[in-house]
Scaffold this active site. Structure first.
Site, short mmCIF file in Angstrom:
data_model
loop_
_atom_site.label_atom_id
_atom_site.label_comp_id
_atom_site.label_asym_id
_atom_site.label_seq_id
_atom_site.Cartn_x
_atom_site.Cartn_y
_atom_site.Cartn_z
CG ASP A 25 -0.35 0.10 2.54
OD1 ASP A 25 -0.79 0.52 3.63
OD2 ASP A 25 1.00 -0.52 2.66
CG ASP A 30 3.79 0.02 1.61
OD1 ASP A 30 3.76 1.09 2.25
OD2 ASP A 30 3.31 -1.10 1.76
CG ASN A 54 0.34 3.47 4.11
OD1 ASN A 54 0.32 3.44 5.39
ND2 ASN A 54 1.67 2.61 3.63
CB THR A 139 4.49 -4.44 3.04
OG1 THR A 139 4.17 -3.71 1.77
CG2 THR A 139 5.58 -5.17 2.86
CG PHE A 180 -1.98 1.55 9.65
CD1 PHE A 180 -1.97 1.00 8.16
CD2 PHE A 180 -3.01 2.36 9.89
CE1 PHE A 180 -2.44 1.38 7.18
CE2 PHE A 180 -3.67 2.97 8.54
CZ PHE A 180 -3.55 2.65 7.23
CG ASN A 181 0.37 -2.88 7.34
OD1 ASN A 181 -0.18 -1.96 6.75
ND2 ASN A 181 1.40 -3.39 7.33
CG HIS A 254 7.19 0.16 9.56
ND1 HIS A 254 7.46 0.25 10.89
CD2 HIS A 254 6.74 1.55 9.45
CE1 HIS A 254 6.92 1.16 11.64
NE2 HIS A 254 6.71 2.04 10.81
CG ASP A 255 5.99 -1.98 4.36
OD1 ASP A 255 5.16 -0.83 4.03
OD2 ASP A 255 5.39 -2.18 5.44
O1 RIB Z 1 2.20 0.13 10.94
C1 RIB Z 1 3.22 0.13 9.54
C2 RIB Z 1 2.64 -0.20 8.46
O2 RIB Z 1 1.66 0.54 8.01
C3 RIB Z 1 3.65 -0.11 7.26
O3 RIB Z 1 3.36 -1.16 6.18
C4 RIB Z 1 3.29 1.03 6.66
O4 RIB Z 1 3.35 1.36 5.35
C5 RIB Z 1 1.63 1.10 6.99
O5 RIB Z 1 1.22 0.18 5.77
CA CA Z 2 2.87 -0.55 3.95
#
Ligand code: RIB
Ligand code: CA
Length: 332
Positions: A25, A30, A54, A139, A180-181, A254-255
């Site tokens: 996303d 990403d 996102n 991701t 979040f994801n 993160h990703d």
């Molecule tokens: O919490 C972080 C994640 O949420 C990452 O993948 C960021 O790109 C968002 O998608």
């Molecule tokens: Ca992401």
């Protein structure tokens, strides 16, 4: 799909490139995940699918196309997926990624077309057609992946491992207990964590340490190539959002860490735990409940990343961007 790359981008031991599918996303982190997957000689990137997260589905799909165009990956298959979670309203992260989902620098108009087929159909067809089992790296919210498993359960036989960025043992970002994801589509996440597929969870406990800081931004700017020249301001924007929200003067990639671990698990240390996804909690929906002391007696269903080698991770990122710079400049 991938370049034939910088030696450092090849996992020791060589062998055929591993078939990968990235479901994302974009999203600043990403974008870096895409770049690592594209640059790595030991990854055969079969395609990129996008999901709303996102930003809206249209924006994340457009961003994936812009990133592929920026790095000259003009034939990369990109398919757009679910526009909203399985049952819930979409929640986006404009406060982190901006109104475009990739604010902070101008990205090129896309020269890479979207596939006509839906991401779930693309994932099904590509996975089943692959001559070797595929590594799936989600991701973003897991909506596309849950729909894939629901639509075509037979793909399970052709998935080697799912290495997802999401969840956490003790960290959070969108509520006091949720990442979040997972939070955006907890029912989809529950479907993935109960699927029985080989699963690696790359959660906030490690990804909040996968930080690009001021010195790294300066180093990116010093690379002086067409890709790094755009990545540096984008990551500065991303870091600025985290500074405002968490007082963190850094960009957590993160990703990109999920892709790095999927490509070479030796970069991280994982533990086998049972992970449950809360879908009913008044205050805890979206929490990944990681049974670190096996108090439930439930069989572990995930390898959870608990440590990783930050210098090796940073080298992977810089090597990937340097390679893409050189290729985009025609030096390779
Ligand atoms: O919490 C972080 C994640 O949420 C990452 O993948 C960021 O790109 C968002 O998608
Ligand atoms: Ca992401």
């Amino acid at each position: 799909m991938s370049g034939n790359i910088v030696n450092a981008m090849t996992v020791s031991g060589g062998g055929e490139p591993k078939p990968f599918l990235l479901d994302c996303d974009p999203g600043h982190d990403d974008m870096i995940a895409m770049m690592v997957a594209i640059a790595a000689a030991d990854i055969e990137l079969l395609g990129v699918t996008t999901v709303a997260g996102n930003q809206t589905g249209d924006k994340t799909a457009m961003n994936a196309r812009r990133v592929a165009t920026l790095v000259g990956e003009h034939t990369l298959p990109i398919a757009k997926g679910c526009e909203r979670p399985l049952y819930r309203e979409l929640r986006t992260a404009a406060h982190i990624h901006g109104s475009s989902g990739l604010d902070g620098a101008a990205l090129p108009e896309p020269s890479v077309a979207l596939r006509a087929e839906h991401a779930v159909d693309f994932l099904e067809r590509t996975t089943l057609a692959s001559s070797r089992p595929v590594t799936l790296v989600p991701t973003g919210p897991l909506t596309n992946i849950a729909m894939l498993l629901r639509k075509a359960p037979e793909v399970r036989e052709k998935i080697e491992r799912v290495v997802l960025m999401g969840g956490a043992m003790h960290e959070s970002n969108v509520t006091p207990v949720a990442e979040f994801n997972i939070f955006v589509d907890p029912e989809a996440a529950d479907a993935v964590f109960t699927s029985g597929l080989p699963l690696t969870m790359v959660g906030l406990d490690v990804t909040y340490r996968a930080l690009f800081e001021e010195g790294d931004f300066v180093r990116l700017e010093q690379l002086g190539g067409p890709v790094s020249a755009v990545v540096a301001p984008l990551l500065r924007f991303f870091a600025g959002a985290y500074e405002k929200r968490r007082g963190l003067r850094a960009a957590p990639l993160h990703d990109a860490l999920a892709v790095a671990i999927a490509r070479d698990p030796s970069i991280a240390e994982t533990r086998s735990f049972h992970v449950a996804v809360e879908t009913q909690g008044r205050y805890t929906t979206g929490q990944t409940v990681v049974d670190t002391h096996n108090v439930t007696g439930n069989r572990p269903n995930a390898e959870v990343a608990v440590e990783f080698d930050l210098p090796r991770f940073k080298k992977i990122i810089f090597d990937a961007i340097a390679f893409l710079d050189a290729r985009a400049s025609g030096d390779r």
